[in-house]
Motif scaffolding. Structure first.
Motif, PDB file in Angstrom:
ATOM      1  N   LEU A 155      19.127  24.848 -44.007  1.00  0.00           N
ATOM      2  CA  LEU A 155      17.791  24.625 -43.460  1.00  0.00           C
ATOM      3  C   LEU A 155      17.812  24.452 -41.938  1.00  0.00           C
ATOM      4  N   ALA A 156      18.674  23.566 -41.443  1.00  0.00           N
ATOM      5  CA  ALA A 156      18.709  23.269 -40.013  1.00  0.00           C
ATOM      6  C   ALA A 156      19.234  24.454 -39.206  1.00  0.00           C
ATOM      7  N   GLY A 157      20.297  25.089 -39.699  1.00  0.00           N
ATOM      8  CA  GLY A 157      20.910  26.191 -38.964  1.00  0.00           C
ATOM      9  C   GLY A 157      19.953  27.358 -38.781  1.00  0.00           C
ATOM     10  N   VAL A 193      26.686  32.024 -39.413  1.00  0.00           N
ATOM     11  CA  VAL A 193      27.857  32.185 -40.293  1.00  0.00           C
ATOM     12  C   VAL A 193      27.731  31.183 -41.441  1.00  0.00           C
ATOM     13  N   ASP A 194      27.839  31.660 -42.661  1.00  0.00           N
ATOM     14  CA  ASP A 194      27.746  30.736 -43.803  1.00  0.00           C
ATOM     15  C   ASP A 194      28.839  31.057 -44.817  1.00  0.00           C
ATOM     16  N   ARG A 195      29.249  30.032 -45.527  1.00  0.00           N
ATOM     17  CA  ARG A 195      30.339  30.264 -46.502  1.00  0.00           C
ATOM     18  C   ARG A 195      29.837  30.912 -47.785  1.00  0.00           C
ATOM     19  N   ASN A 196      28.533  30.848 -48.007  1.00  0.00           N
ATOM     20  CA  ASN A 196      27.965  31.478 -49.199  1.00  0.00           C
ATOM     21  C   ASN A 196      27.698  32.959 -48.951  1.00  0.00           C
ATOM     22  N   GLN A 197      27.471  33.684 -50.056  1.00  0.00           N
ATOM     23  CA  GLN A 197      26.992  35.062 -49.930  1.00  0.00           C
ATOM     24  C   GLN A 197      25.478  35.019 -49.684  1.00  0.00           C
ATOM     25  N   GLY A 213      22.529  28.806 -47.859  1.00  0.00           N
ATOM     26  CA  GLY A 213      21.866  27.504 -47.824  1.00  0.00           C
ATOM     27  C   GLY A 213      22.320  26.565 -48.926  1.00  0.00           C
ATOM     28  N   LYS A 214      23.132  27.072 -49.862  1.00  0.00           N
ATOM     29  CA  LYS A 214      23.581  26.256 -50.991  1.00  0.00           C
ATOM     30  C   LYS A 214      24.551  25.191 -50.467  1.00  0.00           C
ATOM     31  N   LYS A 215      24.232  23.924 -50.783  1.00  0.00           N
ATOM     32  CA  LYS A 215      25.023  22.837 -50.188  1.00  0.00           C
ATOM     33  C   LYS A 215      26.350  22.626 -50.883  1.00  0.00           C
ATOM     34  N   THR A 216      26.327  22.755 -52.194  1.00  0.00           N
ATOM     35  CA  THR A 216      27.524  22.477 -52.989  1.00  0.00           C
ATOM     36  C   THR A 216      27.537  23.457 -54.153  1.00  0.00           C
ATOM     37  N   CYS A 223      18.478  18.493 -53.504  1.00  0.00           N
ATOM     38  CA  CYS A 223      17.523  17.835 -52.604  1.00  0.00           C
ATOM     39  C   CYS A 223      16.360  17.290 -53.432  1.00  0.00           C
ATOM     40  N   GLY A 224      15.627  16.341 -52.861  1.00  0.00           N
ATOM     41  CA  GLY A 224      14.393  15.860 -53.494  1.00  0.00           C
ATOM     42  C   GLY A 224      13.251  16.825 -53.234  1.00  0.00           C
ATOM     43  N   ASP A 225      13.447  17.736 -52.259  1.00  0.00           N
ATOM     44  CA  ASP A 225      12.541  18.856 -51.965  1.00  0.00           C
ATOM     45  C   ASP A 225      11.251  18.480 -51.247  1.00  0.00           C
ATOM     46  N   ALA A 226      11.084  17.208 -50.850  1.00  0.00           N
ATOM     47  CA  ALA A 226       9.807  16.777 -50.268  1.00  0.00           C
ATOM     48  C   ALA A 226       9.867  16.782 -48.743  1.00  0.00           C
ATOM     49  N   VAL A 227       8.798  17.266 -48.140  1.00  0.00           N
ATOM     50  CA  VAL A 227       8.714  17.233 -46.662  1.00  0.00           C
ATOM     51  C   VAL A 227       7.244  17.043 -46.275  1.00  0.00           C
ATOM     52  N   ASN A 275      34.359  30.755 -44.718  1.00  0.00           N
ATOM     53  CA  ASN A 275      34.556  29.306 -44.791  1.00  0.00           C
ATOM     54  C   ASN A 275      35.104  28.821 -43.446  1.00  0.00           C
ATOM     55  N   LEU A 276      34.240  28.239 -42.628  1.00  0.00           N
ATOM     56  CA  LEU A 276      34.666  27.805 -41.293  1.00  0.00           C
ATOM     57  C   LEU A 276      35.482  26.527 -41.402  1.00  0.00           C
ATOM     58  N   THR A 277      36.527  26.467 -40.591  1.00  0.00           N
ATOM     59  CA  THR A 277      37.389  25.291 -40.660  1.00  0.00           C
ATOM     60  C   THR A 277      37.550  24.601 -39.312  1.00  0.00           C
ATOM     61  N   GLY A 334      20.948  18.515 -37.778  1.00  0.00           N
ATOM     62  CA  GLY A 334      20.738  18.306 -39.214  1.00  0.00           C
ATOM     63  C   GLY A 334      21.699  17.269 -39.768  1.00  0.00           C
ATOM     64  N   ASP A 335      22.125  17.481 -41.009  1.00  0.00           N
ATOM     65  CA  ASP A 335      22.987  16.494 -41.666  1.00  0.00           C
ATOM     66  C   ASP A 335      24.336  16.357 -40.962  1.00  0.00           C
ATOM     67  N   SER A 336      24.773  17.390 -40.270  1.00  0.00           N
ATOM     68  CA  SER A 336      26.028  17.290 -39.527  1.00  0.00           C
ATOM     69  C   SER A 336      25.910  16.220 -38.435  1.00  0.00           C
ATOM     70  N   GLY A 391      15.216  11.042 -45.857  1.00  0.00           N
ATOM     71  CA  GLY A 391      14.491  12.291 -45.622  1.00  0.00           C
ATOM     72  C   GLY A 391      15.120  13.019 -44.439  1.00  0.00           C
ATOM     73  N   GLY A 392      15.792  14.140 -44.729  1.00  0.00           N
ATOM     74  CA  GLY A 392      16.489  14.839 -43.650  1.00  0.00           C
ATOM     75  C   GLY A 392      15.829  16.148 -43.261  1.00  0.00           C
ATOM     76  N   ILE A 393      14.855  16.592 -44.065  1.00  0.00           N
ATOM     77  CA  ILE A 393      14.237  17.894 -43.760  1.00  0.00           C
ATOM     78  C   ILE A 393      13.377  17.773 -42.493  1.00  0.00           C
ATOM     79  N   GLY A 394      12.569  16.695 -42.419  1.00  0.00           N
ATOM     80  CA  GLY A 394      11.688  16.499 -41.254  1.00  0.00           C
ATOM     81  C   GLY A 394      12.477  16.497 -39.944  1.00  0.00           C
TER      82      GLY A 394
HETATM   83  C1  LIG Z   1      19.809  14.390 -53.732  1.00  0.00           C
HETATM   84  C2  LIG Z   1      19.198  14.555 -52.377  1.00  0.00           C
HETATM   85  C3  LIG Z   1      17.836  14.412 -52.235  1.00  0.00           C
HETATM   86  C4  LIG Z   1      17.238  14.592 -50.988  1.00  0.00           C
HETATM   87  N1  LIG Z   1      15.893  14.550 -50.909  1.00  0.00           N
HETATM   88  C5  LIG Z   1      15.281  14.822 -49.752  1.00  0.00           C
HETATM   89  C6  LIG Z   1      13.861  14.909 -49.682  1.00  0.00           C
HETATM   90  O1  LIG Z   1      13.150  14.821 -50.684  1.00  0.00           O
HETATM   91  N2  LIG Z   1      13.307  15.129 -48.472  1.00  0.00           N
HETATM   92  C7  LIG Z   1      14.053  15.290 -47.341  1.00  0.00           C
HETATM   93  O2  LIG Z   1      13.487  15.428 -46.255  1.00  0.00           O
HETATM   94  N3  LIG Z   1      15.409  15.265 -47.382  1.00  0.00           N
HETATM   95  C8  LIG Z   1      16.038  15.057 -48.560  1.00  0.00           C
HETATM   96  N4  LIG Z   1      17.409  15.082 -48.620  1.00  0.00           N
HETATM   97  C9  LIG Z   1      18.169  15.440 -47.411  1.00  0.00           C
HETATM   98  C10 LIG Z   1      18.082  16.963 -47.118  1.00  0.00           C
HETATM   99  O3  LIG Z   1      18.369  17.680 -48.275  1.00  0.00           O
HETATM  100  C11 LIG Z   1      19.049  17.335 -46.001  1.00  0.00           C
HETATM  101  O4  LIG Z   1      18.767  16.508 -44.902  1.00  0.00           O
HETATM  102  C12 LIG Z   1      18.945  18.805 -45.555  1.00  0.00           C
HETATM  103  O5  LIG Z   1      19.291  19.689 -46.554  1.00  0.00           O
HETATM  104  C13 LIG Z   1      19.848  19.032 -44.341  1.00  0.00           C
HETATM  105  O6  LIG Z   1      19.921  20.370 -44.005  1.00  0.00           O
HETATM  106  P1  LIG Z   1      21.170  20.951 -43.185  1.00  0.00           P
HETATM  107  O7  LIG Z   1      20.824  22.365 -42.924  1.00  0.00           O
HETATM  108  O8  LIG Z   1      21.480  20.070 -42.054  1.00  0.00           O
HETATM  109  O9  LIG Z   1      22.415  20.849 -44.155  1.00  0.00           O
HETATM  110  P2  LIG Z   1      22.677  21.550 -45.557  1.00  0.00           P
HETATM  111  O10 LIG Z   1      21.397  21.720 -46.298  1.00  0.00           O
HETATM  112  O11 LIG Z   1      23.763  20.774 -46.191  1.00  0.00           O
HETATM  113  O12 LIG Z   1      23.223  23.022 -45.176  1.00  0.00           O
HETATM  114  C14 LIG Z   1      24.529  23.234 -44.707  1.00  0.00           C
HETATM  115  C15 LIG Z   1      24.842  24.726 -44.731  1.00  0.00           C
HETATM  116  O13 LIG Z   1      26.118  24.928 -44.124  1.00  0.00           O
HETATM  117  C16 LIG Z   1      26.948  25.686 -44.986  1.00  0.00           C
HETATM  118  N5  LIG Z   1      28.333  25.242 -44.792  1.00  0.00           N
HETATM  119  C17 LIG Z   1      28.844  24.022 -45.057  1.00  0.00           C
HETATM  120  N6  LIG Z   1      30.153  23.968 -44.744  1.00  0.00           N
HETATM  121  C18 LIG Z   1      30.475  25.188 -44.277  1.00  0.00           C
HETATM  122  C19 LIG Z   1      31.670  25.746 -43.787  1.00  0.00           C
HETATM  123  N7  LIG Z   1      32.793  25.042 -43.741  1.00  0.00           N
HETATM  124  N8  LIG Z   1      31.666  27.039 -43.367  1.00  0.00           N
HETATM  125  C20 LIG Z   1      30.533  27.775 -43.416  1.00  0.00           C
HETATM  126  N9  LIG Z   1      29.348  27.296 -43.868  1.00  0.00           N
HETATM  127  C21 LIG Z   1      29.319  26.014 -44.297  1.00  0.00           C
HETATM  128  C22 LIG Z   1      26.452  25.355 -46.390  1.00  0.00           C
HETATM  129  O14 LIG Z   1      26.849  26.338 -47.305  1.00  0.00           O
HETATM  130  C23 LIG Z   1      24.943  25.294 -46.143  1.00  0.00           C
HETATM  131  O15 LIG Z   1      24.398  26.589 -46.184  1.00  0.00           O
HETATM  132  C24 LIG Z   1      18.037  14.876 -49.843  1.00  0.00           C
HETATM  133  C25 LIG Z   1      19.418  14.995 -49.974  1.00  0.00           C
HETATM  134  C26 LIG Z   1      20.009  14.848 -51.236  1.00  0.00           C
HETATM  135  C27 LIG Z   1      21.488  15.010 -51.362  1.00  0.00           C
END
Ligand SMILES: Cc1cc2nc3c(=O)[nH]c(=O)nc-3n(C[C@H](O)[C@H](O)[C@H](O)COP(=O)(O)OP(=O)(O)OC[C@H]3O[C@@H](n4cnc5c(N)ncnc54)[C@H](O)[C@@H]3O)c2cc1C
Length: 482
Positions: free
Chosen positions: A12-14, A34-38, A43-46, A52-56, A129-131, A316-318, A328-331
């Protein structure tokens, strides 16, 4: 350099960061995500999905649309809500935080973001897969990792690397060219969270258990110790239901109740006890495939004290941006993603992509959002220590309308009712609670002022940080005594 900008992580953030850099440069910058997924699972976290809770809030999405002209619609917006309702453990008090919001489909959203980015000339490399980071002297000049398709070492260079690889970021963890950016997080500042996306038959009508127009939050130290549980509607008979816990509070709760629960068992019990949700089953709809159930971690502290180094910038989460009070991390990711493009374009155009050239991003994020997070971190630490009785009592007696408005705006309440209180407070624990709330309100004021004086140049950072940590340590110590 291969590119002007490399965005590590197409979540989401990237994606927003790349779109913003493209927007502010009128598509002049060459940008690679660059993403580790296809592509189909970007965007798949794990392995468990786009957990995610999906709310924003609508406000955050409007911020992005207003500034960088990126809009979200159906199908990535799955459902609309009018606000959030927080319920006390005894269910006697429900506090409504009005403000329109969206329930997203996190699996669909990156596909929409991908299509938009492609149209705007942004490049993608998938399955990488970035290291680590590449350096030239003290300057980050690119990324390296492993190409899972060609089974070879992957290297690409750029003037600026944006790290958006999420909470477990290997790039931030291994950063070598700064002593200002924090690499690791205190384990008490991490919540273990999980959720199911489910369809159900309608059970008993009880708006405290399911409300198709409001996101419900249940505060309860037995159900979600050190965190909270949620029932977020995704339609009339579809729900995102889950909870978050902090490990040490879960251990204390298990000891207190003589139980051996873990996150998964707590979530399943939480679903089962809900009488409004009958016959719940995990969603098998194609838009939720590989995403109907999962757990992941989320940080609940202030953002990283410094989010830039030479050629490197985190988001973002990083950068630990989720709001300490509700995770809430989406906002904040939307806000940071929206503003970061301008900072990067300015740095590249002025040919200064060092820490100094990128520094303004720290201040701009703090101005838009980050000024309130340290105060909320202290407040969250206090809330985690409260018993169910204290939470119920506090929600019933101590929250005035201005406090509710403050929380709705993501700010620390000032508990002005506590200044005027002249009723007799029942019990020692509630007196302690009052003292605790007054204390966090006072600390919040100092912390907000301090963040509003975030250094404008890197040299002043060390003194600013010293003062910050002195106040934080003093706050942690005081809270541990309540
Ligand atoms: C259970 C749960 C519920 C939540 N509920 C809410 C909610 O309701 N509302 C809200 O605002 N927030 C919520 N959050 C938080 C929100 O989901 C995150 O803040 C948000 O997804 C952050 O986005 P991001 O892009 O920073 O990170 P991520 O969504 O984690 O994206 C990281 C991306 O980087 C890629 N990546 C990771 N490592 C590597 C690597 N080594 N090499 C290449 N690519 C890589 C991943 O594949 C992914 O595509 C929740 C979180 C959880 C766990």
């Amino acid at each position: 350099m291969d590119y002007d900008v490399i965005v590590a992580g197409g979540g989401l953030a990237g994606m927003i960061a790349a779109q913003s850099a493209s927007y502010y440069s009128n598509q002049r910058l060459s940008i690679l995500i660059v993403d580790r997924n296809q592509q189909l699972s970007v965007g798949k976290k794990t392995i468990n999905g786009w957990v995610c809770g999906d709310a924003v809030s609508k406000e955050a999405v409007d911020f992005m649309e207003g500034r960088i002209k990126v809009s979200w619609n159906k199908p990535e917006i799955e459902h609309r809500v009018k606000g959030v309702i927080a319920l006390s453990p005894d269910k006697e008090t429900s506090i409504k935080f009005d403000g329109a919001g969206y329930m997203l489909n996190r699996k669909q959203l990156p596909q929409t973001q991908y299509e938009y980015s492609k149209k705007h000339g942004i490049n993608f490399n998938f399955g990488i897969n970035l290291t680590d980071l590449l350096y030239e002297d003290q300057q980050v000049i690119g990324v390296c990792g492993y190409d899972t398709k060609s089974r070879s070492i992957y290297k690409k260079t750029a003037n600026v690397v944006i790290d958006a690889t999420g909470v477990t970021s290997p790039l931030r963890n291994g950063i070598k060219n700064t002593d200002k950016m924090e690499k690791k997080i205190n384990k008490n500042d991490i919540e273990s969270t999980g959720r199911h996306i489910m369809y159900f038959d309608k059970g008993e009508k009880d708006l405290r258990e399911f409300d198709s127009e409001y996101c419900l939050i249940h505060l309860d130290q037995d159900i979600a110790p050190g965190g909270y549980a949620w029932v977020f509607p995704k339609g009339e008979n579809k729900v995102n239901i889950g909870l978050g816990v902090e490990k040490s509070f879960l251990e204390m709760r298990n000891k207190r109740l003589h139980k051996h629960d873990n996150l998964a068992s707590l979530i399943n019990q939480y679903v089962k006890r809900n009488k409004s949700i009958k016959n719940p089953r995990l969603s098998e709809s194609p838009s939720d495939r590989s995403n109907a159930t999962g757990t992941w971690q989320v940080s609940v502290r202030r953002q990283n004290d410094c989010m830039v180094s030479n050629g490197f910038i985190i988001i973002g989460d990083s950068a630990w941006m989720p709001k300490p009070l509700d995770a809430g991390g989406i906002g904040p990711a939307i806000i940071a993603g929206t503003i970061i493009g301008k900072n990067i374009v300015e740095a590249i155009e002025s040919r200064d992509t060092t820490e100094k050239g990128l520094w303004r991003y720290n201040a701009d994020f703090i101005k838009e959002y980050g000024y309130k997070t340290a105060g909320l971190e202290i407040f969250r630490r206090l809330l985690q220590t409260l018993t169910n009785e204290q939470i119920s009592y506090g929600m019933k007696n101590f929250l005035g309308s201005s406090d509710i408005e403050a929380i709705s705006n993501g700010k620390h309440p000032d508990f002005s009712v506590l200044q005027k209180i002249n009723v007799i407070i029942k019990g020692v624990l509630n007196k302690r609670l009052i003292n605790g709330l007054r204390f966090t309100a006072k600390q919040n004021k100092w912390l907000t002022d301090h963040y509003n004086n975030y250094p404008t140049v890197p040299d002043e950072f060390y003194e600013w940080k010293k003062q910050l940590h002195k106040k934080l340590d003093e706050s942690y110590m005081t809270i541990s005594k309540y």
